[in-house]
Design a protein around this motif. Structure first.
Motif, mmCIF file in Angstrom:
data_model
loop_
_atom_site.group_PDB
_atom_site.id
_atom_site.type_symbol
_atom_site.label_atom_id
_atom_site.label_comp_id
_atom_site.label_asym_id
_atom_site.label_seq_id
_atom_site.Cartn_x
_atom_site.Cartn_y
_atom_site.Cartn_z
ATOM 1 N N VAL A 174 0.593 -1.371 -0.034
ATOM 2 C CA VAL A 174 -0.085 0.021 0.094
ATOM 3 C C VAL A 174 0.790 1.424 -0.075
ATOM 4 N N GLU A 175 1.943 1.254 0.722
ATOM 5 C CA GLU A 175 2.966 2.284 0.693
ATOM 6 C C GLU A 175 3.550 2.618 -0.834
ATOM 7 N N ALA A 176 3.858 1.513 -1.398
ATOM 8 C CA ALA A 176 4.333 1.535 -2.745
ATOM 9 C C ALA A 176 3.141 2.426 -3.732
ATOM 10 N N ALA A 177 2.039 2.013 -3.568
ATOM 11 C CA ALA A 177 0.917 2.207 -4.420
ATOM 12 C C ALA A 177 0.549 3.697 -4.170
ATOM 13 N N LEU A 178 0.704 4.222 -2.865
ATOM 14 C CA LEU A 178 0.560 5.561 -2.498
ATOM 15 C C LEU A 178 1.527 6.570 -3.000
ATOM 16 N N LEU A 179 2.986 5.855 -2.940
ATOM 17 C CA LEU A 179 3.908 6.816 -3.617
ATOM 18 C C LEU A 179 3.827 7.122 -5.012
ATOM 19 N N ASP A 180 3.394 5.840 -5.867
ATOM 20 C CA ASP A 180 3.090 5.842 -7.319
ATOM 21 C C ASP A 180 1.910 7.020 -7.504
ATOM 22 N N GLN A 181 1.032 6.819 -6.552
ATOM 23 C CA GLN A 181 -0.118 8.003 -6.976
ATOM 24 C C GLN A 181 0.290 9.385 -6.784
ATOM 25 N N LEU A 182 1.184 9.362 -5.536
ATOM 26 C CA LEU A 182 1.581 10.849 -5.334
ATOM 27 C C LEU A 182 2.599 11.685 -6.333
ATOM 28 N N ALA A 183 3.570 10.436 -6.779
ATOM 29 C CA ALA A 183 4.604 10.854 -7.675
ATOM 30 C C ALA A 183 3.793 11.409 -9.210
ATOM 31 N N ALA A 184 2.505 10.530 -9.433
ATOM 32 C CA ALA A 184 1.823 11.230 -10.634
ATOM 33 C C ALA A 184 1.193 12.123 -10.494
ATOM 34 N N GLY A 185 1.295 12.863 -9.198
ATOM 35 C CA GLY A 185 0.610 14.293 -9.010
ATOM 36 C C GLY A 185 -0.780 14.107 -8.691
ATOM 37 N N VAL A 186 -1.239 12.921 -8.048
ATOM 38 C CA VAL A 186 -2.847 12.944 -7.549
ATOM 39 C C VAL A 186 -2.541 13.545 -6.025
ATOM 40 N N GLU A 232 -6.942 6.930 -1.220
ATOM 41 C CA GLU A 232 -8.140 6.153 -1.576
ATOM 42 C C GLU A 232 -7.926 4.976 -2.727
ATOM 43 N N ARG A 233 -6.968 5.523 -3.657
ATOM 44 C CA ARG A 233 -6.741 4.481 -4.507
ATOM 45 C C ARG A 233 -5.761 3.362 -4.354
ATOM 46 N N ALA A 234 -4.942 3.830 -3.221
ATOM 47 C CA ALA A 234 -3.849 2.864 -2.973
ATOM 48 C C ALA A 234 -4.581 2.099 -1.625
ATOM 49 N N GLY A 235 -5.528 2.243 -1.288
ATOM 50 C CA GLY A 235 -6.243 1.593 -0.197
ATOM 51 C C GLY A 235 -5.590 1.663 1.121
#
Lengths: 286, 241
Positions: B201-213, B220-223
């Motif tokens: 979930v941390e990896a998913a969150l960082l991916d989202q944040l890195a994409a500017g979300v 929410e998307r990273a759960g």
């Protein structure tokens, strides 16, 4: 016993090649005369701890930038991007000395990572001087050129010292006299080290290097490895040289088989003591 | 000019040619020429090994030297800044899949490379937890954050962080983890490189944040819950501005 205190603390006496393992020890040292030398190529970086350490050390000790990749003896002109990076380092760290080599290391876009020999011909001299001029113009200062250690004899029109005398005359560069290289070359090419020094333009020397060498596995050549203590024969050449030149900033170069800092400092102290003695002798003569 | 062609001939000898190619320029015996050739290859192997210590440790010195020499032949350095040498080494290993080498080696090389990139990345201040203290809780969800420039997120199909760290820092071999996939966080919040395996979930969150979300939607998307974000914030993976 009276120790000389004539050399002020920030004067360049005997210095050390700066190694990451010794960053803190160097930063904390208050040894009189201590200075450090780095390869600028190791600091042409976007950021990070190496730059922080060098910044802190440069506040405390004089710094020398000793380049290994300008390829002044090459067929190609010095790389303008590299010169720009070097200029940025000079502006940032304000080095007391900047030096390079009588050698080449880059050809047709490939960097060979070694200091390679060039034939001492009239054509090579012209090109070398053009490259030194270009570098000095780009850096806005003169540089020192180091004599190489040689493993082969190349055909040429002149001796190495004739080549260097002429380069100094034409470009206004200074010289970095590497006494280990003088010794290694003399043994390998069966020449006379003292004879070499007789013809070397000592007036142009702005720095001296001392380093260790090792014998290659089949025992026929000495290799300039910077992996051993300075040899006794090289210390002798050093005493001879500074008796003539007076004190010159001197570096203990050690890159491999790195000993503990205290051991390296002990070797440095030996050079520092000889420099202080040469300083006293020069004053006594005056 | 007598030195015409000298550099071409010498360079060709360095790249594996016979010393006969330089004989015309020699003023004495040819015995010293191989010293240069050996030293050029040895220094390339050393530099690559220093940049890829875990790959070297896992390959063994002899295998590594052969691999590094082959890489040097295909991809010699272009300039004297050796910290950058070998940036394509992981892809090269993956493409060549050298015999007798562990199959995880390309991913181990990516972890070594991530360490170097984090080590040399530009300096930048981190966003400290305190800096968010003034933000109204209801506005937190709208925040967009920038990752610190040193952050690298190498991924692999197997859990390799423990094996990589043991090889790199202790020269010790540790069996690779399960084939569950893993993202490792390698970064340099201050002047020291850090690394840890991320929770998915941390990896998913960082991916989202890195994409500017924005943070709310990213979580929410990273759960993931706020605690995952707080932990990353405390680790110093975000840039202050």
């Amino acid at each position: 016993m009276i120790t000389s205190t004539r050399l002020p603390p920030r004067a360049m006496g005997a210095g050390l090649g700066l190694k990451p393992a010794h960053y803190r020890a160097v930063l904390e040292s208050d040894a009189p005369g201590l200075w450090v030398e780095v390869h600028p190529e190791n600091y042409m970086l976007p950021g990070g701890p190496r730059l922080h350490w060098l910044e802190a050390i440069a506040q405390r000790h004089p710094v020398s930038l000793h380049g290994v990749s300008l390829s002044l003896g090459g067929a190609d002109r010095p790389d303008p991007d590299h010169l720009k990076s070097l200029r940025e380092l000079i502006d940032r760290y304000r080095p007391a000395l900047v030096s390079e080599h009588l050698a080449w290391c880059r050809h047709d876009g490939i960097y060979y990572g070694d200091l390679l020999p060039l034939p001492y011909t009239a054509g090579a001299l012209d090109r070398f001087c053009d490259h030194v001029d270009e570098v000095q113009d780009a850096l806005g200062r003169s540089i020192l050129i180091e004599n190489p250690s040689l493993y082969v004899d190349l055909k040429g029109d002149m001796t190495e010292t004739e080549f260097l005398v002429e380069a100094v005359r034409r470009t206004g560069c200074g010289l970095l006299l590497d006494l280990n290289n003088v010794f290694v070359t003399a043994i390998n090419l069966k020449r006379d080290a003292l004879g070499y020094l007789e013809t070397f333009p000592l007036d142009a020397v702005g720095e001296i290097h001392l380093a260790g060498h090792e014998t290659d596995p089949d025992g026929s050549l000495l290799i300039d490895t910077h992996g051993a203590p300075v040899a006794d024969a090289v210390w002798s050449l050093y005493r001879e040289t500074i008796a003539r030149t007076g004190p010159v900033p001197t570096l203990i170069e050690r890159d491999n088989n790195l000993p503990p800092f205290v051991e390296l400092m002990a070797e440095r102290e030996r050079a520092q003591a000889l420099l202080e003695y040469a300083d006293e002798a020069a004053l006594a003569d005056a | 000019m007598r030195e015409a062609g000298f550099h071409d001939c010498f360079a060709s000898m360095l790249r594996g040619g016979d010393t006969v190619t330089v004989a015309a320029f020699a003023g004495g015996t040819l015995t010293g020429f191989p010293v240069y050739r050996n030293s050029v290859v040895r220094s390339a192997i050393e530099v690559l090994g220093d940049n890829y210590p875990a790959v070297r440790a896992m390959s063994g010195e002899g295998n590594f030297a052969a691999l590094a020499k082959a890489y040097w032949t295909a991809h010699p350095p272009r300039d004297g800044v050796m910290a950058h040498y070998g940036s394509g080494f992981a892809d090269y290993i993956a493409a060549e899949s050298p015999l007798g080498m562990p199959s995880i080696l390309p991913d181990i090389a990516r972890l070594d490379r991530a360490w170097s990139e984090a080590h040399l990345a530009p300096d930048s201040a981190i966003l400290s937890p305190g800096a968010l203290a003034g933000v109204e809780p209801e506005r937190l969800a709208d925040l967009t954050l920038r990752l610190h420039p040193s952050v690298r997120l190498p991924r692999s199909d197997r859990a390799l962080h423990a094996s990589w760290a043991a090889a790199r820092f202790e020269g010790r071999m540790v069996k690779a983890g399960p084939e569950s996939g893993e993202t490792v966080l390698v970064w340099r919040p201050y002047q020291e490189v850090r690394h840890r395996a991320l929770e998915p979930v941390e990896a998913a969150l960082l991916d989202q944040l890195a994409a500017g979300v924005a943070l709310g939607l990213a979580a929410e998307r990273a759960g993931c819950g706020i605690e995952s974000f707080i932990r990353l914030l405390k680790d110093g993976v975000f840039a202050r501005d």
